[in-house]
Design a protein around this motif. Structure first.
Motif, PDB file in Angstrom:
ATOM      1  N   GLN A 298       4.538   0.055  -1.206  1.00 43.32           N
ATOM      2  CA  GLN A 298       5.854  -0.473  -1.554  1.00 43.32           C
ATOM      3  C   GLN A 298       6.880   0.643  -1.729  1.00 43.32           C
ATOM      4  O   GLN A 298       8.054   0.469  -1.398  1.00 43.32           O
ATOM      5  CB  GLN A 298       5.748  -1.286  -2.854  1.00 43.32           C
ATOM      6  CG  GLN A 298       6.959  -2.139  -3.151  1.00 43.32           C
ATOM      7  CD  GLN A 298       7.115  -3.280  -2.159  1.00 43.32           C
ATOM      8  OE1 GLN A 298       6.155  -3.695  -1.541  1.00 43.32           O
ATOM      9  NE2 GLN A 298       8.332  -3.776  -1.996  1.00 43.32           N
ATOM     10  N   ALA A 299       6.447   1.796  -2.226  1.00 41.62           N
ATOM     11  CA  ALA A 299       7.373   2.904  -2.465  1.00 41.62           C
ATOM     12  C   ALA A 299       8.022   3.391  -1.174  1.00 41.62           C
ATOM     13  O   ALA A 299       9.094   3.998  -1.209  1.00 41.62           O
ATOM     14  CB  ALA A 299       6.643   4.064  -3.144  1.00 41.62           C
TER      15      ALA A 299
ATOM     16  N   THR B  33       6.469  -1.744  -6.996  1.00 42.44           N
ATOM     17  CA  THR B  33       6.431  -0.304  -6.712  1.00 42.44           C
ATOM     18  C   THR B  33       5.655   0.419  -7.804  1.00 42.44           C
ATOM     19  O   THR B  33       4.780   1.248  -7.527  1.00 42.44           O
ATOM     20  CB  THR B  33       7.856   0.266  -6.619  1.00 42.44           C
ATOM     21  OG1 THR B  33       8.599  -0.475  -5.660  1.00 42.44           O
ATOM     22  CG2 THR B  33       7.813   1.733  -6.220  1.00 42.44           C
TER      23      THR B  33
ATOM     24  N   ALA C 122      11.419  -0.998  -2.120  1.00 44.38           N
ATOM     25  CA  ALA C 122      11.014  -0.102  -3.208  1.00 44.38           C
ATOM     26  C   ALA C 122      12.018  -0.192  -4.353  1.00 44.38           C
ATOM     27  O   ALA C 122      13.203  -0.453  -4.154  1.00 44.38           O
ATOM     28  CB  ALA C 122      10.923   1.338  -2.698  1.00 44.38           C
TER      29      ALA C 122
ATOM     30  N   ARG D 137      13.976   4.701  -1.498  1.00 37.86           N
ATOM     31  CA  ARG D 137      12.584   4.568  -1.085  1.00 37.86           C
ATOM     32  C   ARG D 137      12.058   5.943  -0.723  1.00 37.86           C
ATOM     33  O   ARG D 137      12.815   6.837  -0.328  1.00 37.86           O
ATOM     34  CB  ARG D 137      12.436   3.627   0.113  1.00 37.86           C
ATOM     35  CG  ARG D 137      13.078   4.128   1.392  1.00 37.86           C
ATOM     36  CD  ARG D 137      12.817   3.188   2.554  1.00 37.86           C
ATOM     37  NE  ARG D 137      13.520   3.594   3.755  1.00 37.86           N
ATOM     38  CZ  ARG D 137      13.040   4.483   4.626  1.00 37.86           C
ATOM     39  NH1 ARG D 137      11.867   5.066   4.404  1.00 37.86           N
ATOM     40  NH2 ARG D 137      13.726   4.803   5.702  1.00 37.86           N
TER      41      ARG D 137
END
Length: 880
Positions: free
Chosen positions: A362-363, A126, A368, A384
């Protein structure tokens, strides 16, 4: 109650402008009257009636000692910034500008500061993605030092401008913030953590909105509502407010009405300001545009305006936006006659999709990692990012500018030389602008003015569209010079992500239907369709693109038959516009039929017969009598038929039952078997095996993508926009392959309104639809677009084939064994043109049925002759 993390920031976005005559007193109320303005007014001068004469004069700094004697504006242009932190700003602006042709306003700095704070709390992949996209060094201390310098510079106060930068983190009063995170936020970003009771939404919303309204001078008063605060744990807010007066002000009494060319053929009356003075200016050959620097009082901020020389030249500027900075360094002081329109607009925009496209993925996923904010986060409480929203506004008039922005990021629980020759800069066409902090070279705001007027729509008629298609496969489509491929991947992604089971769409058929609609569309409706299809902005150019595309949808050989047909059924009570009818026939290869729509049974039979004929009997009932009635005005239809035979046939004798794993369940399916030398590659970026199954003749092929992980198909589809199908194909090499893949037959139907709305084609399905170019006296709207496909893939051939997930075992003869025993993705495409005819995801192949034992053995030929088999049939129709 499930805890949720809520992050808010202030940013800017696209919108329409409002142009109107500004009352002089309004100017004074907005910007105030500088104390050194002359108070004398000649009451006998009609031109000065109601306007202080001295107001037209440039305002000089009140206290010259406040200026920086080393400031570059006095002598030369600034040196390059220490760190290339503006790469994110340019890339973000470029991607946002490509999403539509309307006005937009963005605050890259506001979003970047918020993301920088978020990065401090992130770990692992992340954090790596955020660092990479933002252009941060790996050294956290260096990043913090850089932002501390930026924030400190922006917090310098001056009586000659207003720059209010605010940042706050609200934390649920039962949570326990990490002391290190709180210290870093305060020291480097001037951001304090404040406890708040999110369990009392009305009080919390009022406290937050009061803080935001105070820092934005009342411009944003309702950033959050109490419903937004349910289950919130943390909220991070960032605000940016700027108000500056021009150093070389425009004379209000010199403002005159003129024509602004929204397009080469459409001009609208707007109010243009004018000033003649010395500015830094350059003529850019690279962008075929003029670049003008317009400084504000205070020797710190300036607006840059980039005006293309041609009426259609702004796209050239925006396409090369990441290379604009070197051109800005070439400015020289010249005497310039500036003509600029007054403009004012506000806008809200979701930026999560833009950030995903830039690589921040990814966040937003369940994996995340943001453990740095507070203690006590269990695996079930990880956060997330769920939303990134920007709100902003700008006003530019004779005395200066006001700009403000807000960004909301929600995190939820995972469940030339100097001379006397004057040059002219006349911004009477779409132009780009930015506001920059000259000392740190940070971009406060970037934007485009495409139309300084406010547009409105008119009454819309009901419109229905359906997309059908027929495909009889053993095959695909492509144009190396075309960007139409991007539409194909977007379409598959948005069709598959909310739907279980088999999914199949024909981008070729839907594009044919949208092309017919695009020809009759105007305004926002046209822009949205064109942007989704990635077509050129000029109508003549995209007509040529689509004509070449449609011409390519035909083939007739011993191994492949490809036919495409378009038709418009129009009510006899309407008069189709002559130009539209001509374009349908000559550009879009469309037949036009006149119908009275008074006999539902006969009318639906006539349309269905056309469909059945074009799809070779694979689709017979695209419309029902209930869909065709006297209120129907126009119906557009497309039928696409494809029939192909494998170049390397599967041996029917080798087909047997085998496990196919879907959602963790083993199903006994009919698994075909074939050994041949075909193109293959393992694509590391997609974590998937790629395979090409050619049809006879070699022009058409089925591309199969099999994810490495048994449950990896959803991730594979999400990753496809980041690696084109052309890139996948270019990585393949001839390989000896033993392939086991399931047979499947699909009858698939879906209303495409939802997926197309996700692709930002929204006005077409609303009361704001502008399809006024189809017939005289009205503008229809589209309320449905049905997509229907029949497809069969077996040992002899297929209409669309797909593979997902695979097991690969190296063979002694340097080949591979590929067993498609899990959900997979497929494309049928034309290798010559590089465009997809059909695409889909297979989760439910044909179940295996034990063959009935024969009385006598049936001899099997050594080399089975190629045969054909019915492929999917798809048709598109639109009812207006």
């Amino acid at each position: 109650m499930t805890p949720r993390f809520y992050f808010a920031l202030f940013v800017v976005g696209p919108a329409l402008c409002v142009a109107q005559q500004i009352d002089p007193n309004t100017l004074i109320n907005v910007f105030g009257t500088p104390s050194n303005y002359a108070a004398s007014v000649n009451p006998h001068d009609p031109a000065a009636s109601g306007v202080p004469l001295a107001q037209a004069l440039p305002v000089k700094p009140i206290n010259e000692t406040l200026t920086d004697p080393d400031y570059w504006d006095i002598d030369e242009l600034p040196a390059a910034a220490v760190a290339d932190y503006d790469k994110f700003d340019w890339s973000l602006t470029k991607r946002l500008s490509a999403s539509s042709d309307t006005n937009f306003l963005l605050s890259p700095l506001g979003l970047k500061l918020a993301l920088a704070i978020l990065t401090e709390a992130a770990t692992g992949l992340t954090r790596s993605e955020l660092q990479s996209v933002l252009g941060f060094e790996m050294d956290r201390v260096a990043v913090r030092r850089k932002f501390a310098n930026i924030v400190n510079s922006l917090q310098y106060k001056s009586p000659q401008y207003v720059l209010d930068l605010g940042s706050k983190i609200y934390v649920e009063n039962t949570a326990h913030p990490r002391q290190k995170f709180a210290a870093v936020a305060h020291e480097s970003y001037k951001t304090d953590l404040t406890p708040i009771d999110f369990h009392n939404p009305p009080a919390a919303a009022k406290a937050i909105n009061d803080w935001v309204a105070n820092l934005t001078q009342g411009r944003i008063t309702d950033l959050v509502h109490q419903d937004d605060l349910e289950n919130v744990v943390v909220m991070i807010l960032n605000t940016l407010y700027f108000k500056g007066s021009w150093r070389h002000q425009f004379a209000p009494n010199a403002t005159k009405q003129g024509q602004f060319y929204v397009t080469p053929k459409i001009a609208k009356p707007v109010y243009f300001m004018n000033v003649k003075d010395k500015f830094y200016y350059a003529e850019s050959a690279k962008f075929d545009a003029k670049i003008l620097r317009m400084p504000y009082m205070g020797y710190k901020f300036a607006m840059y305006v980039v005006v293309p020389n041609s009426l259609t030249g702004l796209n050239r500027v925006l396409d090369g936006l990441t290379e604009l900075r070197p051109e800005m360094d070439l400015l020289q002081e010249r005497f310039v006659d500036v003509t600029l329109p007054r403009f004012q607009f506000e806008f809200s925009s979701h930026l999560d999709s833009v950030l995903r496209d830039m690589g921040v993925r990814q966040a937003f996923e369940d994996t995340a990692s943001f453990p740095g904010i507070a203690r006590g986060q269990s695996l079930q409480q990880r956060l997330r990012v769920s939303k990134v929203l920007q709100r902003s506004g700008i006003e530019v008039n004779e005395l200066g500018s006001v700009a403000y922005s807000a960004t909301e990021i929600s995190l939820v629980n995972k469940f030339g030389e100097d001379d006397d020759t004057a040059v002219e800069v006349i911004a009477n066409k779409p132009f780009f602008f930015l506001i920059q902090d000259e000392t740190t070279r940070q971009l406060l705001f970037t934007g485009r003015v495409a139309d300084p007027t406010l547009a409105d729509g008119s009454f819309k008629h009901l419109f229905l569209a359906v997309s059908l298609q027929t495909i009889h496969v053993n095959g695909g489509l492509r144009s190396e010079a075309s960007r139409l491929n991007y539409f194909d991947i977007d379409l598959l992604r948005y069709c598959a992500e909310e739907r279980k089971g088999n999914v199949m769409v024909s981008p070729a058929s839907i594009k044919s239907t949208l092309a017919m609609l695009l020809e009759g569309a105007h305004g926002t409706t046209e822009s949205e369709i064109r942007a989704a299809l990635r077509l050129a902005p000029n109508k003549q150019e995209y007509r040529e693109q689509l004509n070449v595309y449609l011409q390519g949808l035909k083939a007739n050989s011993s191994g492949v038959v490809l036919e495409n047909a378009n038709s418009v059924f129009i009510s006899t009570k309407l008069k189709m516009k002559k130009e539209y009818e001509q374009m349908m026939q000559h550009v879009y290869l469309t037949e036009v039929y006149k119908m009275n729509f008074t006999n539902p049974d006969a009318d639906s039979n006539f349309i269905n017969k056309w469909v059945s004929t074009k799809t070779h009997g694979l689709i017979n009932d695209i419309v029902e009598p209930v869909n065709v009635n006297p209120s129907t005005e126009v119906l557009l239809a497309n039928a696409l038929y494809f029939k192909g035979s494998w170049k390397h046939s599967f041996d029917p004798k080798l087909t047997k039952g085998a496990c196919f794993y879907s959602h963790g369940v083993c199903k006994n399916v009919a698994m075909m078997d074939m050994r041949a030398q075909i193109n293959y590659a393992y694509i590391e970026e997609l974590r998937a095996h790629a395979l090409e199954l050619p049809y006879e003749g070699g022009r058409y092929a089925m591309i199969i993508l099999v994810p490495l992980d048994r449950d990896g198909c959803p991730v594979l589809i999400r990753d496809l926009p980041y690696m084109s199908l052309d890139q996948v194909v270019s990585n393949m090499e001839p390989t000896d392959v033993t392939l086991m893949m399931p047979k499947f037959t699909i009858d698939y139907a879906e209303n495409m309104v939802g997926p197309l709305q996700s692709m930002r084609v929204t006005s077409l399905f609303s009361s704001k639809a502008n399809l006024s170019g189809i017939f005289e006296g009205g503008s229809p709207l589209l309320n449905s677009l049905y997509h229907k496909i029949h497809m069969m893939v077996d040992e002899k051939g297929t209409i669309a084939a797909a593979t997902s997930a695979a097991m690969v075992i190296p063979l002694i003869e340097n080949g591979v064994q590929l067993k498609v025993d899990r959900p997979f993705v497929f494309f049928i495409r034309d290798n010559n043109l590089g465009l997809s005819l059909f695409e889909g995801r297979i989760e439910e192949p044909t179940l295996y049925v034990e063959p009935i034992a024969a009385k006598a053995p049936v001899p099997v030929p050594v080399t089975p002759p190629p045969t054909t088999t019915h492929s999917p049939a798809k048709i598109s129709y639109a009812r207006i």
